[in-house]
Design a protein around this motif. Sequence first.
Motif, PDB file in Angstrom:
ATOM      1  N   THR A  53       0.810  -1.221   0.000  1.00 12.00           N
ATOM      2  CA  THR A  53       0.000   0.000   0.000  1.00 12.00           C
ATOM      3  C   THR A  53       0.846   1.276   0.000  1.00 12.00           C
ATOM      4  OG1 THR A  53      -0.199  -0.163   2.404  1.00 12.00           O
ATOM      5  CG2 THR A  53      -2.008  -1.067   1.087  1.00 12.00           C
ATOM      6  N   ALA A 109      -5.122   0.545  -5.900  1.00 10.79           N
ATOM      7  CA  ALA A 109      -4.229   0.837  -4.773  1.00 10.79           C
ATOM      8  C   ALA A 109      -4.814   1.880  -3.818  1.00 10.79           C
ATOM      9  CB  ALA A 109      -2.868   1.302  -5.294  1.00 10.79           C
ATOM     10  N   ILE A 127      -0.972  -5.161  -3.852  1.00  3.21           N
ATOM     11  CA  ILE A 127      -1.867  -4.782  -4.939  1.00  3.21           C
ATOM     12  C   ILE A 127      -1.605  -5.717  -6.115  1.00  3.21           C
ATOM     13  CG2 ILE A 127      -2.703  -2.899  -6.376  1.00  3.21           C
ATOM     14  CD1 ILE A 127      -2.782  -2.429  -3.224  1.00  3.21           C
TER      15      ILE A 127
END
Length: 181
Positions: A53, A109, A127
């Motif tokens: 992230t 994301a 992701i």
Amino acid sequence: MTRGARIALLIAVAAVAGAAGFLASRQFAPSAPAQVVAQETVDALFALQLPDTDGNEQTMAQWRGKVVVVNFWATWCPPCRKEIPDFSDASRALAGDPVQFVGLSIDDADKVRAFDKELDVPYPLLIASPQVLGLAAGFGNQAQALPFTVIFDRDGKVRHVKLGTLKRAELEGKIRALLAS
């Protein structure tokens, strides 16, 4: 295709995927011992390098040697959102053990970052593209429905797979059994 049509199509796809995940969680309630999975599928998963992230690339291989819990999920999937607090609690409870939880999010994301900020998930959320969800078929999830969880032992062998939601007690029980063996 107009912008409105694209948005409508995206909403329809999300609704179908969410419904499939919900039905799968009801239909496939028990978690089964893993079927025989081709080594090339396991190798492909552990060869993945995906951003977290914060945008930092993470390799799945860095967690070899631990019990690894890989959860395929998405923010738009209601059953996924329901099970992640249980995964977070189990991850915290097992923090002192050689266990690594990893969330492979088939999502945007920014949405994953916002979800992580909201729930303070204590393990990496990576992701992934929809193509990564294709790996789920190699683990027995032919429908590629969400949520889907694969648990590996410390030798990298698939020990449990679960299509649908996984409750904390069941999850911790499976992990603790692997840690004891």
